[in-house]
Write a protein that holds these residues in place. Structure first.
Motif, PDB file in Angstrom:
ATOM      1  N   LEU A   1      41.050  34.814  41.269  1.00  0.00           N
ATOM      2  CA  LEU A   1      40.519  34.907  42.625  1.00  0.00           C
ATOM      3  C   LEU A   1      41.549  34.434  43.641  1.00  0.00           C
ATOM      4  O   LEU A   1      41.762  35.066  44.680  1.00  0.00           O
TER       5      LEU A   1
ATOM      6  N   THR B   1      34.250  31.956  44.441  1.00  0.00           N
ATOM      7  CA  THR B   1      34.249  33.314  44.996  1.00  0.00           C
ATOM      8  C   THR B   1      33.913  33.275  46.477  1.00  0.00           C
ATOM      9  O   THR B   1      34.546  33.951  47.294  1.00  0.00           O
TER      10      THR B   1
ATOM     11  N   LEU C   1      32.030  29.110  39.716  1.00  0.00           N
ATOM     12  CA  LEU C   1      32.739  30.360  39.996  1.00  0.00           C
ATOM     13  C   LEU C   1      32.185  31.027  41.236  1.00  0.00           C
ATOM     14  O   LEU C   1      32.929  31.594  42.047  1.00  0.00           O
TER      15      LEU C   1
ATOM     16  N   VAL D   1      31.136  36.484  39.800  1.00  0.00           N
ATOM     17  CA  VAL D   1      31.981  36.850  40.943  1.00  0.00           C
ATOM     18  C   VAL D   1      31.389  38.064  41.651  1.00  0.00           C
ATOM     19  O   VAL D   1      31.193  38.072  42.872  1.00  0.00           O
TER      20      VAL D   1
ATOM     21  N   THR E   1      28.208  37.316  43.462  1.00  0.00           N
ATOM     22  CA  THR E   1      28.412  36.664  44.765  1.00  0.00           C
ATOM     23  C   THR E   1      28.770  37.693  45.831  1.00  0.00           C
ATOM     24  O   THR E   1      28.242  37.668  46.951  1.00  0.00           O
TER      25      THR E   1
ATOM     26  N   SER F   1      41.462  42.619  43.564  1.00  0.00           N
ATOM     27  CA  SER F   1      41.047  41.925  42.338  1.00  0.00           C
ATOM     28  C   SER F   1      41.108  42.864  41.138  1.00  0.00           C
ATOM     29  O   SER F   1      41.602  42.500  40.068  1.00  0.00           O
TER      30      SER F   1
ATOM     31  N   ALA G   1      39.134  39.090  37.960  1.00  0.00           N
ATOM     32  CA  ALA G   1      38.088  38.259  38.534  1.00  0.00           C
ATOM     33  C   ALA G   1      36.781  39.033  38.601  1.00  0.00           C
ATOM     34  O   ALA G   1      35.700  38.471  38.405  1.00  0.00           O
ATOM     35  N   THR G   2      36.889  40.337  38.834  1.00  0.00           N
ATOM     36  CA  THR G   2      35.674  41.150  38.943  1.00  0.00           C
ATOM     37  C   THR G   2      35.080  41.479  37.577  1.00  0.00           C
ATOM     38  O   THR G   2      34.039  42.121  37.518  1.00  0.00           O
TER      39      THR G   2
END
Lengths: 285, 169, 77
Positions: free
Chosen positions: A63, B12, B8, A156, A159, A129, A150-151
């Motif tokens: 990230l 994020t 996390l 993640v 969010t 990402s 990260a994805t």
């Protein structure tokens, strides 16, 4: 020089190489566990804040790398902005135009200017990402090079999807007023009981939009990386250089496809965000 | 792999927030501005080109008109000069004719005068000859009265018209 | 059949069966979109955008199956 070699000679050469590879006995004893590629172990332990574990793990590093890349690109673009663009600026302008006109402009009727910063930033963030996930970085087990994104983590993407979810309803309530906004979830002509039922169904569908938005991105990235990892793991399982060579060719193909998927998923994430926010703004039914 | 990771989510939130802020502040605004600027510039230059084109068309039209006018003028001048030439020609011709006529008349008058003079001379000579002949015939000199009578007689008998006046005809 | 074998079998079946519908759907979707583009190339931009939205929505179905498979393998006890 290679052009003068006839085709049959090339074929024989390939066959010889493959047979040679087949004859070399594999010596790898290591096993690659695909699932472990996606496990997060803290790299730097940080204290818990309530139930929140702020330890820095692989995903957090990815990230931050994405954020750093975005920030550097943004600052460079800001410093070197010229009326006569160079190659880098042209590429960034192309990306910007894609986000501004291709995604937001083509989907949203009103509020495009208001919501573009969020949707454009989401597009860029997800894109960066995803693409960083295709660069081998030394954050796998024992600091080996490995693929991760990260994805490729549900929390993640969840969010990010929560941002869209929140902004959708915020935009809808701000534009139409809270009463009017939720009233529009119910069809006007429907009989009383059915109306409430449809209201509930609409609410569930809103939740599922959130789920599908996050799971789509997460599952795509996980699936792509898992297939790449499976190809590598299979080469280790067969313990043969021939299989490794063939599987490397296959994984190269998958890799190219993953680049496509990375871009397309960022595009879809942004365009669906635009569709949802635009839909909340333009209630008419 | 799927167990909840609140940390996390917080990370994020932070990183994505930073990205949005940085992109919003440093990238999107300036990029939009420069693209708008360029678009405006292109529009302006297109307008300028359009104006220049219109100007060129106007000039061309003007030149065409001027050219047409000049051509018409030239034609008119040519026409006029043709006419002038024609009239000059006619004038010259008429003058030449007149002059010729005058010359002819003058010549004719001269001829007449000459003829008259010649006739007078001939009359004189005839008179003298007649006198001489008469003297010889008579053998004696005649008186002035006789002379005059004889001359008048001889002259009356001669037809002078046949000698030169016939050409006047 | 012990529990772990059933889990793996269920995961495989879920992914395999779950991919059938979206596969057919994506084929129809993209085919129709291409037909539309071939018929009216001037609106190909709009068609492409909406095609991608449709792909996203259709593909999500297969991804649910994928997530179920993951849950069966890694989460289910």
């Amino acid at each position: 020089m290679l052009k003068r070699v006839p085709r049959w000679a090339k074929l024989i050469g390939v066959v010889v190489v493959l047979v040679g590879l087949a004859l070399i006995p594999g010596r790898a004893k290591q096993q690659l566990e695909v699932a472990k590629e996606f496990e997060l172990t803290p790299i730097v332990k940080l204290p818990h804040v309530g139930p929140v574990d702020l330890s820095i793990n692989k995903a957090v590093v990815y990230l931050w790398i994405a954020t750093a890349v975005i920030a550097v690109a943004a600052l460079v673009i800001n410093r070197t902005l010229k009326a006569r663009p160079g190659r880098f600026q042209l590429a960034m302008e192309g990306l910007f135009e894609l986000a501004r006109n291709g995604i937001v402009g083509s989907v949203m009727k009103s509020g495009a200017d208001t919501w573009f910063p969020y949707i454009g930033a989401a597009f860029v963030f997800v894109l960066v990402s995803n693409v960083i996930g295709l660069v081998p970085l030394p954050f796998a087990e024992h600091n080996q090079l490995g693929f991760y994104a990260a994805t490729a983590n549900l929390y993640v993407t969840l969010t990010l999807a929560l941002f869209t979810f929140a902004f959708t309803h915020y935009a809808g309530i701000k534009k139409n007023g809270p009463v009017h906004y939720f009233k529009n979830w119910m069809p006007k002509g429907a009989p009383p009981v059915l109306r409430e039922f449809i209201f509930v169904i609409h609410g569930v569908s809103e939740i599922f939009r959130l789920v599908s938005l996050s799971v789509r991105l997460f599952a795509n990235m996980v699936a792509g990386h898992a297939i790449l990892a499976v190809f590598f793991a299979m080469a280790l399982i067969f313990q043969s250089y021939l299989a490794a060579a063939i599987l490397q060719g296959g994984s190269a193909m998958i890799y190219l496809f993953e680049i496509f998927v990375a871009v397309i998923q960022a595009f879809i994430f942004a365009i669906l965000s635009a569709v949802y926010i635009g839909g909340a703004l333009e209630q008419e039914h | 792999m799927l167990n909840t990771q609140w940390g996390l989510m917080v990370w994020t939130l932070i990183t994505f927030g930073i990205s949005v802020a940085v992109l919003w502040k440093y990238a999107f605004g300036p990029l939009q501005r420069i693209i708008d600027q360029r678009r405006a510039q292109i529009g302006e230059s297109m307008e300028a080109a359009e104006a220049a084109r219109a100007e060129a068309a106007r000039l061309l039209e003007e030149y065409k008109q001027t050219l047409a006018k000049v051509r018409a003028e030239a034609e008119e001048i040519l026409e006029r000069s043709h006419k002038a030439g024609d009239s000059a020609k006619a004038e010259i011709l008429a003058e030449a004719k007149q002059q010729a006529e005058r010359t002819v008349d003058k010549a004719r008058a001269q001829i007449e005068r000459d003829t008259r003079a010649a006739l007078l001379e001939i009359k004189q000579q005839v008179a003298d000859l007649t006198l001489l002949a008469a003297e010889k015939v008579a053998g004696k000199s005649l008186t002035d009265a006789d002379h005059e009578r004889l001359i008048q007689q001889a002259l009356a008998e001669l037809d002078f018209d046949e000698l030169g006046m016939g050409s006047k005809g | 059949m012990d529990a772990s074998a059933a889990k793996l079998l269920g995961a495989g079946l879920s992914m395999g069966l779950g991919a059938i519908g979206p596969g057919v759907g994506l084929g129809i979707l993209i085919g129709k979109a291409l037909e539309g583009i071939a018929r009216q190339p001037e609106v190909s931009g709009d068609i492409r955008t909406n095609m991608f939205i449709g792909i996203g929505v259709t593909e999500a179905v297969a991804l649910y199956a994928f997530v179920v498979a993951l849950i069966l393998i890694f989460v289910a006890k």
